[in-house]
Design a protein around this motif. Sequence first.
Motif, PDB file in Angstrom:
ATOM      1  N   UNK A 362       0.818  -1.210   0.000  1.00 55.38           N
ATOM      2  CA  UNK A 362       0.000   0.000   0.000  1.00 55.38           C
ATOM      3  C   UNK A 362       0.858   1.268   0.000  1.00 55.38           C
ATOM      4  N   UNK A 363       2.150   1.118   0.315  1.00 57.34           N
ATOM      5  CA  UNK A 363       3.036   2.281   0.292  1.00 57.34           C
ATOM      6  C   UNK A 363       3.383   2.707  -1.137  1.00 57.34           C
ATOM      7  N   UNK A 364       3.264   1.790  -2.090  1.00 56.71           N
ATOM      8  CA  UNK A 364       3.669   2.104  -3.467  1.00 56.71           C
ATOM      9  C   UNK A 364       2.843   3.251  -4.052  1.00 56.71           C
ATOM     10  N   UNK A 365       1.494   3.197  -4.017  1.00 60.65           N
ATOM     11  CA  UNK A 365       0.747   4.356  -4.550  1.00 60.65           C
ATOM     12  C   UNK A 365       1.002   5.639  -3.775  1.00 60.65           C
ATOM     13  N   UNK A 366       1.266   5.525  -2.481  1.00 57.44           N
ATOM     14  CA  UNK A 366       1.587   6.724  -1.692  1.00 57.44           C
ATOM     15  C   UNK A 366       2.908   7.330  -2.167  1.00 57.44           C
ATOM     16  N   UNK A 367       3.888   6.466  -2.420  1.00 58.33           N
ATOM     17  CA  UNK A 367       5.192   6.943  -2.903  1.00 58.33           C
ATOM     18  C   UNK A 367       5.042   7.598  -4.269  1.00 58.33           C
ATOM     19  N   UNK A 368       4.254   6.986  -5.153  1.00 58.40           N
ATOM     20  CA  UNK A 368       4.036   7.557  -6.492  1.00 58.40           C
ATOM     21  C   UNK A 368       3.398   8.937  -6.392  1.00 58.40           C
ATOM     22  N   UNK A 369       2.385   9.045  -5.524  1.00 59.76           N
ATOM     23  CA  UNK A 369       1.708  10.333  -5.353  1.00 59.76           C
ATOM     24  C   UNK A 369       2.663  11.396  -4.806  1.00 59.76           C
ATOM     25  N   UNK A 370       3.424  11.032  -3.771  1.00 61.54           N
ATOM     26  CA  UNK A 370       4.345  11.996  -3.162  1.00 61.54           C
ATOM     27  C   UNK A 370       5.463  12.371  -4.132  1.00 61.54           C
ATOM     28  N   UNK A 371       5.964  11.409  -4.902  1.00 62.99           N
ATOM     29  CA  UNK A 371       7.041  11.699  -5.849  1.00 62.99           C
ATOM     30  C   UNK A 371       6.565  12.671  -6.929  1.00 62.99           C
ATOM     31  N   UNK A 372       5.362  12.467  -7.413  1.00 61.52           N
ATOM     32  CA  UNK A 372       4.827  13.385  -8.426  1.00 61.52           C
ATOM     33  C   UNK A 372       4.636  14.787  -7.855  1.00 61.52           C
ATOM     34  N   UNK A 373       4.201  14.839  -6.605  1.00 62.40           N
ATOM     35  CA  UNK A 373       4.019  16.144  -5.963  1.00 62.40           C
ATOM     36  C   UNK A 373       5.358  16.866  -5.820  1.00 62.40           C
ATOM     37  N   UNK A 374       6.384  16.128  -5.374  1.00 59.98           N
ATOM     38  CA  UNK A 374       7.720  16.724  -5.235  1.00 59.98           C
ATOM     39  C   UNK A 374       8.246  17.164  -6.597  1.00 59.98           C
ATOM     40  N   UNK A 375       7.992  16.375  -7.627  1.00 60.48           N
ATOM     41  CA  UNK A 375       8.441  16.733  -8.972  1.00 60.48           C
ATOM     42  C   UNK A 375       7.792  18.033  -9.442  1.00 60.48           C
ATOM     43  N   UNK A 376       6.467  18.156  -9.212  1.00 61.19           N
ATOM     44  CA  UNK A 376       5.770  19.390  -9.594  1.00 61.19           C
ATOM     45  C   UNK A 376       6.320  20.578  -8.824  1.00 61.19           C
ATOM     46  N   UNK A 377       6.516  20.408  -7.521  1.00 60.60           N
ATOM     47  CA  UNK A 377       7.023  21.510  -6.693  1.00 60.60           C
ATOM     48  C   UNK A 377       8.422  21.920  -7.147  1.00 60.60           C
TER      49      UNK A 377
END
Length: 391
Positions: A362-377
Amino acid sequence: MMSFRQLLQRELNALWHEPWQLALISYIPLIGIFSLWWLFNAGLPRELPVAIVDQDKSQLSRMLVRQLQANAVISPIHYQDVGSAKASMEKAETYAVVVLPFQLNRDLLTGHQPIIDIRYNAQYLLVGKLLSSQIQLSLADGLKHKALIKQLASGVPMAQAKVNINPVQTQISALYNANSNYIVFLLPPVLLALGQLLAMLVFANSLNRELRLNTLQEWFSLGTRRVLFAKILVYTPLIVLQGRLILTLLYQYLGLPLAGQFGQLLLAQVVMLLAVWLLVLTIFFLLQDSARVISFCTALFAPAFPFMGITFPTQEMPLLAQWWRLLMPSSHYIDTHVGVVSYGQSFSAFTQQIVSYWGFLFLIPIIVFLARKVKRDTQVVLSKTQCSEVN
């Protein structure tokens, strides 16, 4: 776009130019392994200091002290009063206190039940438990001898007297660790907790390097997943090699009993490491600060040893602690380790234990979401920086 081989070379170059990171995968684990082995190489604790307060000063009390002294685990130290004996235990000069009460011999002869006060420092879990059992065993042997003499003096035949003293005889046959060797019992989980902590530091340092050198934008441009796979492919074999070294030291060089095969343990270590990587990645993308990432990860993984259930039953822990335990990959791995080492478990049992890691997925989708957010920022910050430079 870099090839995957170039990405691997990027990680290896970063490792080579980071002295602390290089130390974590080379000599620091060796120092830790051999230091712990040196601490536990005696196998069994011996001559642990125990405070003795003999208030009776009779032939019986002196005999009981000799019984205690004959036990290899116990080293009696005489004190004049209970207060000084308790003070010595509080200062860790002794680990237990035995008070032989006044008129102990007379009370036994007259049919009374005197109280022998035994106290031990429960902060030292294993030492306290060991001393408690050994003190009671030594005193019981001495008191049984006294009771036998008393019955013989009253005219009871020897055979009947032995039955009266021991109406039920027990035999304890250890199925595992027959010699109660502390190396077998303690060293593997302690090394496991140390190895998990080192693995966390290695992977967290690799991620934090992108923050320190401000290469997140480069990372994202090279492909987030490709860079992560390169990191995992570089560090997983190195950490598994450390685990293989530990297994070789324990079960080949030291010759500790091993009922199963190395293969299951090595595969379980790989799965455990992947769970550690997922936790570290989640914390890294969530916090985005080198110091806070290391601090949070250390706080999370620090209580790994007590959460394994080796020295304390985890079922008795508070609910929050049990949830915390489920977050600890080593708590899942230790079931496999005990099953393979102690009982030579089947592959079906091993498969069920591997399935217990399913929650980490369940951590995988959380990591994907957070990584995309960091990339946008990161891209927004970079755009603002470029605009300010143009202006």
